[in-house]
Design a protein around this motif. Sequence first.
Motif, PDB file in Angstrom:
ATOM      1  N   LEU A  18      36.567  32.555  52.262  1.00 45.73           N
ATOM      2  CA  LEU A  18      36.457  34.003  52.085  1.00 45.73           C
ATOM      3  C   LEU A  18      37.731  34.733  52.481  1.00 45.73           C
ATOM      4  O   LEU A  18      37.971  35.846  52.021  1.00 45.73           O
ATOM      5  N   ASP A  19      38.543  34.118  53.324  1.00 48.30           N
ATOM      6  CA  ASP A  19      39.809  34.753  53.709  1.00 48.30           C
ATOM      7  C   ASP A  19      40.901  34.525  52.671  1.00 48.30           C
ATOM      8  O   ASP A  19      41.735  35.388  52.445  1.00 48.30           O
ATOM      9  N   GLY A  20      40.911  33.371  52.026  1.00 45.32           N
ATOM     10  CA  GLY A  20      41.947  33.054  51.041  1.00 45.32           C
ATOM     11  C   GLY A  20      41.535  33.309  49.606  1.00 45.32           C
ATOM     12  O   GLY A  20      42.376  33.426  48.722  1.00 45.32           O
ATOM     13  N   GLY A  21      40.239  33.408  49.365  1.00 46.90           N
ATOM     14  CA  GLY A  21      39.747  33.591  48.006  1.00 46.90           C
ATOM     15  C   GLY A  21      39.813  35.035  47.548  1.00 46.90           C
ATOM     16  O   GLY A  21      40.080  35.949  48.322  1.00 46.90           O
ATOM     17  N   TRP A  22      39.570  35.212  46.270  1.00 50.19           N
ATOM     18  CA  TRP A  22      39.558  36.545  45.677  1.00 50.19           C
ATOM     19  C   TRP A  22      38.591  36.539  44.505  1.00 50.19           C
ATOM     20  O   TRP A  22      38.158  35.493  44.049  1.00 50.19           O
ATOM     21  N   ILE A  23      38.275  37.725  44.022  1.00 49.29           N
ATOM     22  CA  ILE A  23      37.405  37.863  42.858  1.00 49.29           C
ATOM     23  C   ILE A  23      37.927  39.029  42.027  1.00 49.29           C
ATOM     24  O   ILE A  23      38.401  40.027  42.577  1.00 49.29           O
ATOM     25  N   LEU A  34      48.490  38.040  38.782  1.00 48.08           N
ATOM     26  CA  LEU A  34      48.682  38.421  37.372  1.00 48.08           C
ATOM     27  C   LEU A  34      47.606  39.398  36.912  1.00 48.08           C
ATOM     28  O   LEU A  34      47.902  40.382  36.224  1.00 48.08           O
ATOM     29  N   LEU A  35      46.370  39.124  37.275  1.00 47.58           N
ATOM     30  CA  LEU A  35      45.282  40.028  36.891  1.00 47.58           C
ATOM     31  C   LEU A  35      45.468  41.404  37.526  1.00 47.58           C
ATOM     32  O   LEU A  35      45.271  42.432  36.869  1.00 47.58           O
ATOM     33  N   ALA A  36      45.851  41.429  38.792  1.00 47.59           N
ATOM     34  CA  ALA A  36      46.092  42.710  39.475  1.00 47.59           C
ATOM     35  C   ALA A  36      47.239  43.464  38.805  1.00 47.59           C
ATOM     36  O   ALA A  36      47.148  44.677  38.593  1.00 47.59           O
ATOM     37  N   MET A  59      40.796  45.086  38.615  1.00 45.24           N
ATOM     38  CA  MET A  59      40.395  45.197  40.016  1.00 45.24           C
ATOM     39  C   MET A  59      40.249  43.785  40.578  1.00 45.24           C
ATOM     40  O   MET A  59      39.414  43.009  40.122  1.00 45.24           O
ATOM     41  N   VAL A  60      41.104  43.463  41.537  1.00 46.30           N
ATOM     42  CA  VAL A  60      41.054  42.166  42.209  1.00 46.30           C
ATOM     43  C   VAL A  60      40.720  42.424  43.677  1.00 46.30           C
ATOM     44  O   VAL A  60      41.428  43.169  44.351  1.00 46.30           O
ATOM     45  N   HIS A  61      39.629  41.837  44.117  1.00 45.91           N
ATOM     46  CA  HIS A  61      39.195  41.990  45.508  1.00 45.91           C
ATOM     47  C   HIS A  61      39.748  40.823  46.307  1.00 45.91           C
ATOM     48  O   HIS A  61      39.336  39.688  46.115  1.00 45.91           O
ATOM     49  N   PRO A  70      41.069  40.014  50.377  1.00 46.55           N
ATOM     50  CA  PRO A  70      40.388  38.728  50.366  1.00 46.55           C
ATOM     51  C   PRO A  70      38.927  38.879  49.936  1.00 46.55           C
ATOM     52  O   PRO A  70      38.344  39.970  50.013  1.00 46.55           O
ATOM     53  N   LEU A  71      38.353  37.794  49.529  1.00 45.93           N
ATOM     54  CA  LEU A  71      36.968  37.746  49.078  1.00 45.93           C
ATOM     55  C   LEU A  71      36.009  38.221  50.166  1.00 45.93           C
ATOM     56  O   LEU A  71      34.963  38.801  49.891  1.00 45.93           O
ATOM     57  N   LYS A  72      36.381  38.028  51.402  1.00 46.55           N
ATOM     58  CA  LYS A  72      35.537  38.411  52.543  1.00 46.55           C
ATOM     59  C   LYS A  72      35.176  39.893  52.493  1.00 46.55           C
ATOM     60  O   LYS A  72      34.033  40.267  52.777  1.00 46.55           O
ATOM     61  N   GLY A  73      36.109  40.745  52.136  1.00 46.95           N
ATOM     62  CA  GLY A  73      35.834  42.179  52.056  1.00 46.95           C
ATOM     63  C   GLY A  73      34.783  42.498  51.002  1.00 46.95           C
ATOM     64  O   GLY A  73      33.891  43.323  51.229  1.00 46.95           O
ATOM     65  N   TRP A  74      34.881  41.847  49.856  1.00 49.86           N
ATOM     66  CA  TRP A  74      33.917  42.068  48.784  1.00 49.86           C
ATOM     67  C   TRP A  74      32.535  41.575  49.198  1.00 49.86           C
ATOM     68  O   TRP A  74      31.534  42.264  48.993  1.00 49.86           O
ATOM     69  N   VAL A  75      32.459  40.388  49.804  1.00 50.07           N
ATOM     70  CA  VAL A  75      31.172  39.839  50.239  1.00 50.07           C
ATOM     71  C   VAL A  75      30.567  40.738  51.313  1.00 50.07           C
ATOM     72  O   VAL A  75      29.369  41.048  51.272  1.00 50.07           O
TER      73      VAL A  75
END
Length: 173
Positions: free
Chosen positions: A22-27, A82-84, A89-91, A93-98
Amino acid sequence: MAKDPLVRMHAFSSRYYEFFDLDGGWIAEASDVREARAWETHWKRKLRAHAAPPPLLVPKHAAGRTEWFRGAMPQLQEAGALLAAQGFMVHRPLKGWVTKRLLERLDYLEAGEQAAVLRFGPADEWPEAPSSNSLAGVRDTLDAYRALRIPLADIISPAMKTWLSRNSLVSDD
């Protein structure tokens, strides 16, 4: 591919908050399913050399046989950048989105506790929550909040808090 990525992560593991980085991932948010499928197809092809079998802990019914990669973090971070840069919208780290998604679901915990009490009886009479037991699902759901440091003090009953303190697999440090 999932319309609700949190549900998809949960399908892979009831303890998704420990299973995924969750710290290194993104969505990233796609405008529609077709766009998301195109991203997925592009990156699966580009990362083919990093393809890995699913972890043994992933239930077979969750599928995801082609969704696992090993040693691909630099390329995946590039994909997110690249997406950003393209304005998506790229979240990260993933932890914030979760965490945000769990906060949105706080209201459901009270109803969930009531349903569990109807099924299992009063929480102060519940047995331990071994991993093969339905109560493990209750523990894993509440542990997600503990793992992400979301307070449950005013959300669940004192009896449920006591039960969780005996059964939680998340340390309080």
